[in-house]
Design an enzyme around this catalytic site. Structure first.
Site, PDB file in Angstrom:
ATOM      1  N   CYS A   1       5.499 -12.593   4.577  1.00  0.00           N
ATOM      2  CA  CYS A   1       6.251 -13.728   5.097  1.00  0.00           C
ATOM      3  C   CYS A   1       5.561 -15.045   4.753  1.00  0.00           C
ATOM      4  O   CYS A   1       4.355 -15.095   4.556  1.00  0.00           O
ATOM      5  CB  CYS A   1       6.404 -13.618   6.608  1.00  0.00           C
ATOM      6  SG  CYS A   1       7.111 -12.069   7.163  1.00  0.00           S
TER       7      CYS A   1
ATOM      8  N   ARG B   1       6.031 -13.771  -2.395  1.00  0.00           N
ATOM      9  CA  ARG B   1       5.427 -12.955  -1.346  1.00  0.00           C
ATOM     10  C   ARG B   1       6.370 -11.875  -0.828  1.00  0.00           C
ATOM     11  O   ARG B   1       5.944 -10.945  -0.170  1.00  0.00           O
ATOM     12  CB  ARG B   1       4.999 -13.850  -0.177  1.00  0.00           C
ATOM     13  CG  ARG B   1       3.929 -14.844  -0.532  1.00  0.00           C
ATOM     14  CD  ARG B   1       3.609 -15.757   0.639  1.00  0.00           C
ATOM     15  NE  ARG B   1       2.948 -15.057   1.703  1.00  0.00           N
ATOM     16  CZ  ARG B   1       1.633 -14.918   1.814  1.00  0.00           C
ATOM     17  NH1 ARG B   1       0.847 -15.413   0.891  1.00  0.00           N
ATOM     18  NH2 ARG B   1       1.105 -14.292   2.830  1.00  0.00           N
TER      19      ARG B   1
ATOM     20  N   TRP C   1      10.037 -11.102   6.207  1.00  0.00           N
ATOM     21  CA  TRP C   1      10.177  -9.704   5.797  1.00  0.00           C
ATOM     22  C   TRP C   1      10.250  -8.893   7.079  1.00  0.00           C
ATOM     23  O   TRP C   1       9.322  -8.877   7.862  1.00  0.00           O
ATOM     24  CB  TRP C   1       8.974  -9.271   4.950  1.00  0.00           C
ATOM     25  CG  TRP C   1       9.127  -7.892   4.381  1.00  0.00           C
ATOM     26  CD1 TRP C   1       9.082  -6.708   5.054  1.00  0.00           C
ATOM     27  CD2 TRP C   1       9.344  -7.546   3.015  1.00  0.00           C
ATOM     28  NE1 TRP C   1       9.244  -5.649   4.197  1.00  0.00           N
ATOM     29  CE2 TRP C   1       9.411  -6.131   2.931  1.00  0.00           C
ATOM     30  CE3 TRP C   1       9.475  -8.288   1.834  1.00  0.00           C
ATOM     31  CZ2 TRP C   1       9.615  -5.457   1.733  1.00  0.00           C
ATOM     32  CZ3 TRP C   1       9.673  -7.611   0.647  1.00  0.00           C
ATOM     33  CH2 TRP C   1       9.744  -6.214   0.605  1.00  0.00           C
TER      34      TRP C   1
ATOM     35  N   ASN D   1       4.007 -15.573  11.247  1.00  0.00           N
ATOM     36  CA  ASN D   1       3.615 -14.482  10.362  1.00  0.00           C
ATOM     37  C   ASN D   1       2.734 -13.521  11.156  1.00  0.00           C
ATOM     38  O   ASN D   1       1.882 -13.964  11.928  1.00  0.00           O
ATOM     39  CB  ASN D   1       2.805 -14.998   9.166  1.00  0.00           C
ATOM     40  CG  ASN D   1       3.679 -15.665   8.126  1.00  0.00           C
ATOM     41  OD1 ASN D   1       4.898 -15.696   8.248  1.00  0.00           O
ATOM     42  ND2 ASN D   1       3.053 -16.201   7.099  1.00  0.00           N
ATOM     43  N   GLY D   2       2.888 -12.219  10.907  1.00  0.00           N
ATOM     44  CA  GLY D   2       2.032 -11.257  11.585  1.00  0.00           C
ATOM     45  C   GLY D   2       2.816 -10.324  12.486  1.00  0.00           C
ATOM     46  O   GLY D   2       4.054 -10.289  12.458  1.00  0.00           O
TER      47      GLY D   2
ATOM     48  N   GLU E   1     -10.923   5.969 -14.181  1.00  0.00           N
ATOM     49  CA  GLU E   1     -10.491   4.585 -14.306  1.00  0.00           C
ATOM     50  C   GLU E   1     -11.463   3.798 -15.187  1.00  0.00           C
ATOM     51  O   GLU E   1     -11.044   2.965 -16.013  1.00  0.00           O
ATOM     52  CB  GLU E   1     -10.375   3.943 -12.918  1.00  0.00           C
ATOM     53  CG  GLU E   1     -10.026   2.461 -12.908  1.00  0.00           C
ATOM     54  CD  GLU E   1      -8.683   2.125 -13.516  1.00  0.00           C
ATOM     55  OE1 GLU E   1      -8.448   0.933 -13.784  1.00  0.00           O
ATOM     56  OE2 GLU E   1      -7.869   3.042 -13.756  1.00  0.00           O
TER      57      GLU E   1
ATOM     58  N   LYS F   1     -10.450   1.927 -18.692  1.00  0.00           N
ATOM     59  CA  LYS F   1     -10.688   0.504 -18.965  1.00  0.00           C
ATOM     60  C   LYS F   1     -11.429   0.325 -20.291  1.00  0.00           C
ATOM     61  O   LYS F   1     -11.111  -0.560 -21.075  1.00  0.00           O
ATOM     62  CB  LYS F   1     -11.492  -0.132 -17.824  1.00  0.00           C
ATOM     63  CG  LYS F   1     -10.713  -0.365 -16.571  1.00  0.00           C
ATOM     64  CD  LYS F   1      -9.646  -1.424 -16.774  1.00  0.00           C
ATOM     65  CE  LYS F   1      -8.472  -1.217 -15.846  1.00  0.00           C
ATOM     66  NZ  LYS F   1      -7.590  -0.114 -16.161  1.00  0.00           N
TER      67      LYS F   1
ATOM     68  N   GLU G   1      -9.102   1.121 -23.216  1.00  0.00           N
ATOM     69  CA  GLU G   1      -8.006   0.155 -23.329  1.00  0.00           C
ATOM     70  C   GLU G   1      -8.420  -1.097 -24.084  1.00  0.00           C
ATOM     71  O   GLU G   1      -7.663  -1.586 -24.933  1.00  0.00           O
ATOM     72  CB  GLU G   1      -7.520  -0.265 -21.923  1.00  0.00           C
ATOM     73  CG  GLU G   1      -6.554   0.677 -21.263  1.00  0.00           C
ATOM     74  CD  GLU G   1      -6.101   0.156 -19.910  1.00  0.00           C
ATOM     75  OE1 GLU G   1      -4.879   0.078 -19.695  1.00  0.00           O
ATOM     76  OE2 GLU G   1      -6.949  -0.192 -19.064  1.00  0.00           O
TER      77      GLU G   1
ATOM     78  N   HIS H   1     -19.219  23.442 -18.744  1.00  0.00           N
ATOM     79  CA  HIS H   1     -18.018  24.189 -19.126  1.00  0.00           C
ATOM     80  C   HIS H   1     -17.368  23.593 -20.367  1.00  0.00           C
ATOM     81  O   HIS H   1     -16.155  23.731 -20.560  1.00  0.00           O
ATOM     82  CB  HIS H   1     -17.036  24.239 -17.961  1.00  0.00           C
ATOM     83  CG  HIS H   1     -17.562  24.979 -16.775  1.00  0.00           C
ATOM     84  ND1 HIS H   1     -17.475  26.346 -16.651  1.00  0.00           N
ATOM     85  CD2 HIS H   1     -18.228  24.550 -15.672  1.00  0.00           C
ATOM     86  CE1 HIS H   1     -18.042  26.731 -15.520  1.00  0.00           C
ATOM     87  NE2 HIS H   1     -18.513  25.653 -14.897  1.00  0.00           N
TER      88      HIS H   1
ATOM     89  N   LYS I   1       2.038  -4.820 -20.527  1.00  0.00           N
ATOM     90  CA  LYS I   1       1.648  -4.941 -19.126  1.00  0.00           C
ATOM     91  C   LYS I   1       2.478  -4.038 -18.234  1.00  0.00           C
ATOM     92  O   LYS I   1       1.960  -3.405 -17.319  1.00  0.00           O
ATOM     93  CB  LYS I   1       1.780  -6.405 -18.671  1.00  0.00           C
ATOM     94  CG  LYS I   1       1.298  -6.651 -17.249  1.00  0.00           C
ATOM     95  CD  LYS I   1      -0.185  -6.325 -17.104  1.00  0.00           C
ATOM     96  CE  LYS I   1      -0.673  -6.510 -15.691  1.00  0.00           C
ATOM     97  NZ  LYS I   1      -2.038  -5.989 -15.504  1.00  0.00           N
TER      98      LYS I   1
END
Length: 611
Positions: free
Chosen positions: A2, A27, A76, A101-102, A484, A488, A491, A507, A606
């Site tokens: 929000c 947002r 929201w 908000n919250g 990951e 990276k 990539e 193994h 992207k």
């Protein structure tokens, strides 16, 4: 999610409020509205719509509302459906308006008491309760608006960013912050408030960031801030009026900028979702409790980096929430015989929310007997978010570098929040939750400390300049982090890199180890450390060169066959996020050494919007 905007000026503020809301559309929201005082009697005019801000602009043009003080909001839905009535601002009587908000966790008993006191509720929201509490504390104007807000917030449990106006106090806006960010924008003969400085970039470049627990009175020429009963001063920060996400600023590449933004975006992701030692599960959406109460199992579907985030979440869901979890690559999920266990929550993870395979998996899952679908995503307006039953947005901001960094770590933060929420259903008590939440609050600071390793990692990266292959090792929950890290590196540096569970070395992968094969390992201080060290010793014994990112508390030391980088000690639950950071920096610095295109690696896009 929000957004809040407020303004007090000698000119009409309606355009400022609407432009501010437009700037906060990123947002995510489902309705919008504003309240402006107009005319000699300071009549409170409220205009609200369901849908995009453009609808509010049209409604405002028809209403022809003008005034010199007002507040605005994009909502929201968390309490109550998406309706005009439930949209903000909310009012109490004809004098007072509020945006919020919250999430207020104890609004129901407060609401019941207000009803007994004669207040009539027009909405399903928690925010209307705050409005009536402030009105009640005002005692027909006998108590100042500031003191009434101070009295009210003492009764609230949860997270809030509040912005309040009252026609009987037309020279001020009262704001308060607890768990949800707010800033004051400083003008000349006018002042502003917002949940994000971006909303006010068209009117000022000077901002005062309110700190946790602050309350402020904002007037035309001045503002005053209190923390508790003590008046305080906060520094003024100047922010250049530009689209910060689209500018590299002091950084050579967007990827490096986005790596260094992680403390802030992690904090943004936590804001409004945790408070007083608890996760505010209403942040997931309107139907969250009814859905989460049914969940016995979790199915995660994702691609690429998001798949690695899901693999980490599997460990958390099983260890923290004690729930079985399956995870599938989205591109394969639809092409096997799916057996859905009763009480299974279907979770998709995506940075863009437009990943074709993940979207196709969600649509396929709708024909199965899942309890509901939950999207974890960085784009509020994406197809994935719109088509899911629940969502929790990562607040990473725009990520321009093709190799994902801040989107990944914010996904991990949100998935840990999800694990805690589900763990409540399987025996997690308030003391245990408070401990986990306390550790979560340490995360931005720990990432800041870890980023200080950059210079040391830059020197280490020189040793990869002539390499064509690399192995990454991790055990347990660190295996997806090793994956990951390998992703990276491949990539952006084009070095062939593969990750293995360290226990699998004998193994097969051990056959690849020689002096030309750098082996990168992540070594947190956990129960698997001894076994990991034994695995690494087999690499050294065969002449391999080890690069170990080790928790500083272990006391692991470098030698001829092993270069150790000491990572700040961190709680075990946060280790996957913290150990991601040095692997991002390693990939970046190796790519610089190799001279590759860091932000736009060859052959990659992207957002993968085709299958």
């Amino acid at each position: 999610m929000c957004g809040i905007v407020g303004a007090i000026a000698e000119r009409n503020v309606s355009g400022i409020l609407l432009e501010g809301l437009k700037r906060l559309e990123y947002r995510g929201y489902d309705s919008a509205g504003f309240a402006i005082m107009s005319g000699p009697n300071n009549k409170l005019n409220v205009v609200k719509t369901v849908g995009k801000v453009n609808k509010l602009v049209e409604a405002a043009a028809k209403a022809k509302v003008k005034g010199r003080i007002g507040i605005a909001h994009t909502r929201w839905a968390t309490h109550g459906k998406t309706t005009v009535a439930n949209a903000h601002p909310h009012t109490s009587g004809t004098d007072l308006a509020i945006v919020h908000n919250g999430i207020i966790e104890n609004y129901e008993p407060l609401r019941e008491k207000l009803i007994k006191d004669g207040y009539v509720f027009k909405t399903e929201t928690d925010t209307e309760t705050i409005a009536h509490l402030i009105h009640q504390a005002r005692k027909n104007g006998k108590v100042s608006l500031l003191d009434s807000v101070k009295k009210t917030i003492k009764k609230l449990h949860g997270a809030y960013g509040l912005c309040v106006i009252d026609r009987t106090a037309p020279d001020q806006i009262i704001v308060a912050r607890s768990g949800s960010p707010l800033v004051i924008g400083i003008g000349i003969g006018e002042n502003f408030v917002a949940s994000d400085p971006l909303a006010l970039g068209q009117v000022t470049d000077r901002f005062v960031y309110l700190e946790e627990g602050d309350i402020a009175k904002v007037g035309l020429e001045s503002y005053e801030i209190w923390h508790g009963e003590k008046k305080v001063k906060r520094a003024i920060t100047t922010i250049q009026n530009k689209a910060a996400d689209a500018e590299k600023g002091e950084y050579k590449h967007f990827m490096l900028k986005e790596i260094y933004e992680q403390p802030k975006v992690i904090q943004d992701t936590l804001d409004g979702r945790i408070s007083e030692g608890k996760v505010l599960e209403q942040a997931f959406g309107i139907k969250e409790k009814a859905i989460f109460d049914q969940v016995k199992n979790v199915q995660i579907v994702a691609c690429g980096t998001s798949f690695h985030a899901g693999q980490v979440a599997k460990y958390w869901l099983e260890s923290v929430a004690k729930m079985p979890c399956q995870i599938d690559i989205a591109s394969d999920y639809r092409y096997r015989d799916i057996i859905v266990q009763p009480g299974t929550l279907f979770v998709t993870v995506s940075q863009s929310g437009e990943t074709a395979d993940t979207l196709a998996a969600l649509r396929f899952a709708k024909g199965k007997s899942y309890v509901a679908s939950l999207a974890i995503c960085n784009v509020a307006t994406s197809s994935l978010v719109r088509e899911s039953d629940l969502c929790l947005l990562t607040m990473a901001g725009q990520e321009i570098g093709v190799a994902s960094t801040k989107a990944f770590t914010t996904q991990l933060a949100v998935l840990l929040i999800l694990s805690i929420v589900l763990a409540r259903r399987t025996g997690l008590n308030s003391k245990q939750e408070a401990k986990l939440v306390k550790e979560l609050t340490k995360l931005p600071g720990l990432i800041e400390k870890t980023l200080k390793l950059s210079n040391e990692i830059e020197k280490l990266a020189q040793q990869f300049s002539d390499k064509h292959h690399s192995l990454f090792l991790g055990r347990g929950i660190q295996y997806p982090i090793a994956k990951e890290g390998a992703l990276k590196l491949k990539e952006i540096s084009y070095i062939h890199a593969e990750a293995y569970q360290a226990g699998e070395l004998k193994h097969g992968p051990l056959a690849l180890v020689d002096e030309q094969m750098p082996v990168v390992a992540v070594a947190p201080n956990n129960d698997l450390l001894g076994k990991l060290q034994a695995n690494l010793s087999t690499v050294s014994a065969r002449g391999g060169k080890l690069y170990v990112f080790a928790d500083e508390s272990i006391g692991y030391k470098s030698d001829k066959s092993c270069k150790v980088i000491h990572v700040p000690n961190c709680p075990d639950i946060l280790a996957p996020i913290i150990f991601t950071i040095p692997l991002q920096l390693l990939a970046y610095h190796v790519a610089i050494t190799k001279g590759t295109d860091v932000d736009h690696p060859r052959n990659l896009a992207k957002s993968v919007t085709v299958e």
